[in-house]
Design an enzyme around this catalytic site. Structure first.
Site, mmCIF file in Angstrom:
data_model
loop_
_atom_site.group_PDB
_atom_site.id
_atom_site.type_symbol
_atom_site.label_atom_id
_atom_site.label_comp_id
_atom_site.label_asym_id
_atom_site.label_seq_id
_atom_site.Cartn_x
_atom_site.Cartn_y
_atom_site.Cartn_z
ATOM 1 N N GLU A 12 0.711 -1.299 -0.001
ATOM 2 C CA GLU A 12 -0.110 -0.074 -0.024
ATOM 3 C C GLU A 12 0.970 1.314 -0.072
ATOM 4 O OE1 GLU A 12 -3.838 -0.846 2.361
ATOM 5 O OE2 GLU A 12 -2.208 -1.359 3.439
ATOM 6 N N ASP A 197 -10.538 -10.196 3.838
ATOM 7 C CA ASP A 197 -10.649 -11.363 4.183
ATOM 8 C C ASP A 197 -12.094 -11.314 5.511
ATOM 9 O OD1 ASP A 197 -9.814 -11.888 7.201
ATOM 10 O OD2 ASP A 197 -8.090 -10.543 6.095
HETATM 11 N N1 ADE Z 1 -5.751 -7.533 8.794
HETATM 12 C C1 ADE Z 1 -6.353 -8.135 7.591
HETATM 13 N N2 ADE Z 1 -7.036 -9.263 7.905
HETATM 14 C C2 ADE Z 1 -6.987 -9.611 9.371
HETATM 15 C C3 ADE Z 1 -7.218 -10.535 10.258
HETATM 16 N N3 ADE Z 1 -8.018 -11.443 9.867
HETATM 17 N N4 ADE Z 1 -7.040 -10.474 11.711
HETATM 18 C C4 ADE Z 1 -6.263 -9.264 11.995
HETATM 19 N N5 ADE Z 1 -5.767 -8.401 11.212
HETATM 20 C C5 ADE Z 1 -6.257 -8.421 9.630
#
Ligand code: ADE
Length: 230
Positions: A12, A197
């Site tokens: 990023e 996610d």
């Molecule tokens: N950043 C992106 N996905 C994450 C996750 N599943 N847990 C903690 N930080 C994150």
């Protein structure tokens, strides 16, 4: 006066650095601080590193050494609330460290000495940021983001967090630490997270793919749209 833009991941930051008119690079505590101009604004771009300690140290340096007037934190997060899907944007209204627990001396999640577990994002910066997100990407979710020193990658842990903190929209590993340090220094903060996610058993597969293909270019567009207004 300079605005700090802090990204959690190099992908990023690379996209933002590519768009910036570069100035000086300062190295401090193993970190690079890139000064320059982006979307007509004087900025300093920094990589926070992953986790609360790295993010807190980076924030303290930005406040103390670069005298920034405001901070914008951008990165990816795992979706917690069922309505928060991969690809959505979340603009924080408040932030909490979900793994901070000095109970029974202090209430669970409270930052000892502060009397608070939730730290507010700056309301006017958050509103301007949300308006820019709406124009570029569609209306963001707005609400609580929780942070902890754990990548949440099981449905069981995600369910536990949702049960304990039902208003949490998303989980990351830095934002709440940045918010605590910004409160210490009296600096306004806005946080933008794109959902990479669902913080479940698929998280480790979805995360890297999303980061490169979607999050980096999207963040760039949102940040450059938001900056002239901040
Ligand atoms: N950043 C992106 N996905 C994450 C996750 N599943 N847990 C903690 N930080 C994150």
């Amino acid at each position: 006066m300079t605005i700090a833009i802090v990204a959690a991941m190099p992908q990023e930051l690379a996209a933002l650095l590519g768009a910036m008119q570069p100035g000086q690079v300062q190295r401090l505590a193993g970190r690079e601080f890139h000064l320059g101009t982006l979307a007509g604004r004087q900025v300093v771009l920094a990589l926070s590193g992953i986790g609360k300690v790295a993010a807190a140290a980076t924030t303290a340096l930005l406040c103390e050494r670069f005298a920034v007037r405001a901070l914008l934190f951008t990165g990816v997060a795992g979706g917690l609330a069922p309505i928060v899907r991969v690809g959505d944007a979340v603009v924080a209204t408040s932030l909490l460290q979900h793994d901070l627990d000095a109970s029974p001396i202090f209430p669970r999640w409270e930052v000892p000495g502060s009397g608070r577990s939730r730290f507010d994002a700056d309301a006017s910066m958050a509103a301007l940021l949300a308006a820019a997100v709406s124009e570029v990407h569609g209306a963001p979710h707005r609400g609580l983001i929780v942070s902890g020193d754990r990548f949440v990658s099981s449905a069981a842990e995600s369910a536990r967090l949702q049960a304990e903190l039902p208003d949490a929209l998303a989980v990351d590993m830095e934002s709440a630490a940045v918010a605590q340090v910004c409160a210490d220094f009296g600096r306004p903060l806005a946080v933008l997270r794109t959902i990479s996610d669902r913080a479940d058993d698929q998280a480790y597969v979805d995360f890297p793919r999303f980061l490169a293909d979607v999050a980096a270019p999207l963040t760039m567009r949102i940040v450059t749209a938001a900056l002239p207004r901040l």
